[in-house]
Design a protein around this motif. Structure first.
Motif, mmCIF file in Angstrom:
data_model
loop_
_atom_site.group_PDB
_atom_site.id
_atom_site.type_symbol
_atom_site.label_atom_id
_atom_site.label_comp_id
_atom_site.label_asym_id
_atom_site.label_seq_id
_atom_site.Cartn_x
_atom_site.Cartn_y
_atom_site.Cartn_z
ATOM 1 N N PRO A 51 -44.309 -11.250 -43.029
ATOM 2 C CA PRO A 51 -44.125 -10.550 -44.297
ATOM 3 C C PRO A 51 -43.782 -9.070 -44.132
ATOM 4 O O PRO A 51 -43.058 -8.506 -44.958
ATOM 5 N N ILE A 52 -44.284 -8.436 -43.067
ATOM 6 C CA ILE A 52 -43.955 -7.023 -42.816
ATOM 7 C C ILE A 52 -42.474 -6.900 -42.479
ATOM 8 O O ILE A 52 -41.779 -6.006 -42.976
ATOM 9 N N ALA A 53 -41.983 -7.795 -41.634
ATOM 10 C CA ALA A 53 -40.562 -7.774 -41.272
ATOM 11 C C ALA A 53 -39.687 -7.954 -42.504
ATOM 12 O O ALA A 53 -38.672 -7.257 -42.674
ATOM 13 N N LEU A 54 -40.065 -8.858 -43.381
ATOM 14 C CA LEU A 54 -39.294 -9.083 -44.610
ATOM 15 C C LEU A 54 -39.314 -7.853 -45.504
ATOM 16 O O LEU A 54 -38.288 -7.478 -46.095
ATOM 17 N N ALA A 55 -40.477 -7.206 -45.613
ATOM 18 C CA ALA A 55 -40.582 -6.012 -46.453
ATOM 19 C C ALA A 55 -39.718 -4.877 -45.911
ATOM 20 O O ALA A 55 -39.067 -4.156 -46.678
ATOM 21 N N LEU A 56 -39.694 -4.706 -44.594
ATOM 22 C CA LEU A 56 -38.846 -3.668 -44.001
ATOM 23 C C LEU A 56 -37.368 -3.995 -44.197
ATOM 24 O O LEU A 56 -36.566 -3.103 -44.510
ATOM 25 N N ALA A 57 -36.996 -5.255 -44.018
ATOM 26 C CA ALA A 57 -35.605 -5.642 -44.248
ATOM 27 C C ALA A 57 -35.209 -5.378 -45.696
ATOM 28 O O ALA A 57 -34.104 -4.879 -45.971
ATOM 29 N N ASP A 81 -35.850 -5.948 -33.207
ATOM 30 C CA ASP A 81 -35.124 -7.220 -33.156
ATOM 31 C C ASP A 81 -35.551 -8.147 -34.284
ATOM 32 O O ASP A 81 -34.724 -8.857 -34.880
ATOM 33 N N THR A 82 -36.838 -8.162 -34.601
ATOM 34 C CA THR A 82 -37.362 -9.048 -35.628
ATOM 35 C C THR A 82 -36.719 -8.770 -36.984
ATOM 36 O O THR A 82 -36.330 -9.689 -37.710
ATOM 37 N N VAL A 83 -36.610 -7.491 -37.323
ATOM 38 C CA VAL A 83 -36.027 -7.116 -38.614
ATOM 39 C C VAL A 83 -34.513 -7.277 -38.600
ATOM 40 O O VAL A 83 -33.909 -7.706 -39.600
ATOM 41 N N LEU A 84 -33.877 -6.961 -37.484
ATOM 42 C CA LEU A 84 -32.422 -7.054 -37.407
ATOM 43 C C LEU A 84 -31.938 -8.490 -37.554
ATOM 44 O O LEU A 84 -30.850 -8.733 -38.090
ATOM 45 N N ARG A 85 -32.733 -9.455 -37.107
ATOM 46 C CA ARG A 85 -32.352 -10.852 -37.290
ATOM 47 C C ARG A 85 -32.298 -11.200 -38.780
ATOM 48 O O ARG A 85 -31.418 -11.940 -39.230
ATOM 49 N N ILE A 86 -33.251 -10.667 -39.545
ATOM 50 C CA ILE A 86 -33.260 -10.930 -40.982
ATOM 51 C C ILE A 86 -32.049 -10.297 -41.654
ATOM 52 O O ILE A 86 -31.370 -10.923 -42.487
ATOM 53 N N THR A 122 -33.203 -0.030 -26.272
ATOM 54 C CA THR A 122 -32.649 -1.371 -26.050
ATOM 55 C C THR A 122 -33.720 -2.451 -26.059
ATOM 56 O O THR A 122 -33.442 -3.592 -26.437
ATOM 57 N N TYR A 123 -34.935 -2.103 -25.671
ATOM 58 C CA TYR A 123 -35.966 -3.118 -25.460
ATOM 59 C C TYR A 123 -36.952 -3.230 -26.625
ATOM 60 O O TYR A 123 -38.044 -3.771 -26.466
ATOM 61 N N ASP A 124 -36.574 -2.747 -27.785
ATOM 62 C CA ASP A 124 -37.484 -2.718 -28.929
ATOM 63 C C ASP A 124 -37.517 -4.083 -29.615
ATOM 64 O O ASP A 124 -36.688 -4.388 -30.480
ATOM 65 N N ALA A 125 -38.495 -4.913 -29.261
ATOM 66 C CA ALA A 125 -38.621 -6.249 -29.839
ATOM 67 C C ALA A 125 -38.986 -6.192 -31.319
ATOM 68 O O ALA A 125 -38.635 -7.100 -32.082
ATOM 69 N N THR A 126 -39.696 -5.152 -31.722
ATOM 70 C CA THR A 126 -40.055 -5.015 -33.139
ATOM 71 C C THR A 126 -38.798 -4.866 -33.988
ATOM 72 O O THR A 126 -38.661 -5.504 -35.039
ATOM 73 N N ASN A 163 -50.495 5.860 -38.017
ATOM 74 C CA ASN A 163 -49.318 6.051 -37.182
ATOM 75 C C ASN A 163 -48.084 5.905 -38.070
ATOM 76 O O ASN A 163 -47.836 4.820 -38.608
ATOM 77 N N PRO A 164 -47.286 6.968 -38.252
ATOM 78 C CA PRO A 164 -46.122 6.882 -39.124
ATOM 79 C C PRO A 164 -44.981 6.064 -38.546
ATOM 80 O O PRO A 164 -43.973 5.851 -39.228
ATOM 81 N N ASN A 165 -45.147 5.591 -37.305
ATOM 82 C CA ASN A 165 -44.136 4.746 -36.686
ATOM 83 C C ASN A 165 -44.818 3.683 -35.842
ATOM 84 O O ASN A 165 -44.398 3.385 -34.721
ATOM 85 N N GLY A 166 -45.871 3.107 -36.385
ATOM 86 C CA GLY A 166 -46.713 2.194 -35.625
ATOM 87 C C GLY A 166 -46.094 0.827 -35.411
ATOM 88 O O GLY A 166 -45.231 0.368 -36.166
ATOM 89 N N GLN A 167 -46.576 0.151 -34.368
ATOM 90 C CA GLN A 167 -46.140 -1.206 -34.052
ATOM 91 C C GLN A 167 -46.848 -2.210 -34.962
ATOM 92 O O GLN A 167 -47.955 -1.972 -35.449
#
Length: 323
Positions: A308-314, A21-26, A15-19, A293-297
């Motif tokens: 740009p990382i958030a956009l690439a993941l989206a 949240d960034t992608v989900l907004r996009i 629930t508290y994963d702010a990382t 880290n295969p699941n790094g912050q």
């Protein structure tokens, strides 16, 4: 929208994963359907998961408090930071161990077997790639510069290794295990410099990783999403830059072609879509691989670098298995 465009992105995280949240907004701005669930917690709090297998069919349903989705209608699965699989509240002792194991192998197995979806990253690939020996082996095979390293339970071997390093040696844990001191206070085990005089017979209690100290000019966090690479130079006063993030300075940095090629080879070797690589860079421009880290912050980086990382993941999650 067509049926394919309506296929949902499944995000497995707490629930508290702010990382996340960034992608989900996009994705929300793009009107991409998203189902967010924490399978280690939500399935004990109103959500449910069912999978059916037969001679000629395989189907399943995930229900949350607000959504119901056919498991065959998921385009991408983003394996972020879900809670550990444990027993529901109120169950203790051996019953709790049994229930937790059934959740791990049952729920975890179903969510890792969605053959029509793209995973970022697949949970089994994540676990495989978290082993430090696997990382070091893949790094060598991929062409990275790797500091001399020893993993040992032999105090004599550890002392000899540390004594033989002309630039000094460091200790780093093989896993970021929870640790508490004798008073019960939580402690972080940081990377730190060690000499042969610091090595005691306690090394025999478990494997220890010692590595040649890289005479670094700065650090680099290189975040990779598929074929897209985003490098941030990190300047700070500590050997382990994570220790004082309030004192760090960041800026974009160009990635040498040899490192770009090695990154692609590394991800292919370990079958990863995403990776957060750490490098120590010397004054002469040598990039030494430290870990991936295969699941790094990455959301802790300044917006100019994290955006740009958030956009690439989206983009990757939206495109699905054809990415």
């Amino acid at each position: 929208m067509s049926g394919d465009q309506r296929r949902a992105v499944l995000v497995l995280t707490n629930t508290y994963d702010a990382t996340a949240d960034t992608v989900l907004r996009i994705l929300a701005e793009r009107r991409v359907p998203v189902v967010r669930v924490d399978p280690g917690a939500d399935l004990y709090d109103g959500a449910s998961l069912t999978a059916r297998y037969g001679r000629s069919s395989r189907r399943g349903t995930l229900r949350t408090s607000s959504r119901e989705i056919d498991l065959s209608n998921i385009r991408s699965v983003w394996m972020r930071r879900p809670s550990p699989y444990e027993a529901p509240p109120g169950i203790t002792g051996h019953d709790a161990k049994f229930a937790g194991a059934q959740a791990f192998w049952g729920t975890g197995g179903v969510l890792a077997s969605l053959t029509e979806a793209q995973y970022v990253n697949h949970p089994w690939r994540v676990r495989n790639a978290e082993y430090k020996p696997a990382q070091l082996t893949a790094a060598q095979l991929s062409g990275f510069l790797v500091p001399d390293t020893v993993i040992t339970t032999d105090p004599r071997e550890a002392r000899e290794f540390c004594a033989d390093q002309p630039t000094g040696a460091v200790y780093k844990p093989l896993w970021d295990s929870r640790y508490r001191d004798p008073a019960g206070a939580a402690r972080q085990v940081w990377v730190r410099e060690v000499g042969p005089q610091d090595i005691t017979d306690a090394v025999a209690a478990c494997p220890h990783l010692f590595q040649a100290k890289v005479p670094k000019a700065f650090d680099v966090r290189l975040t990779v999403v598929g074929e897209r690479q985003f490098a941030a130079r990190i300047d700070g006063p500590e050997l382990d830059w994570r220790r004082r993030q309030d004192l760090l300075a960041y800026e974009p940095v160009a990635v040498p072609a040899s490192v770009t090629a090695a990154v692609t080879s590394y991800l292919t070797t370990l079958d990863l879509v995403f990776g957060a690589f750490d490098f120590a860079v010397t004054e002469s421009g040598e990039w030494y691989f430290l870990e991936c880290n295969p699941n790094g912050q990455w959301a802790w980086l300044p917006p100019v670098l994290s955006g740009p990382i958030a956009l690439a993941l989206a983009d990757r999650l939206q495109r699905g298995p054809d990415a």
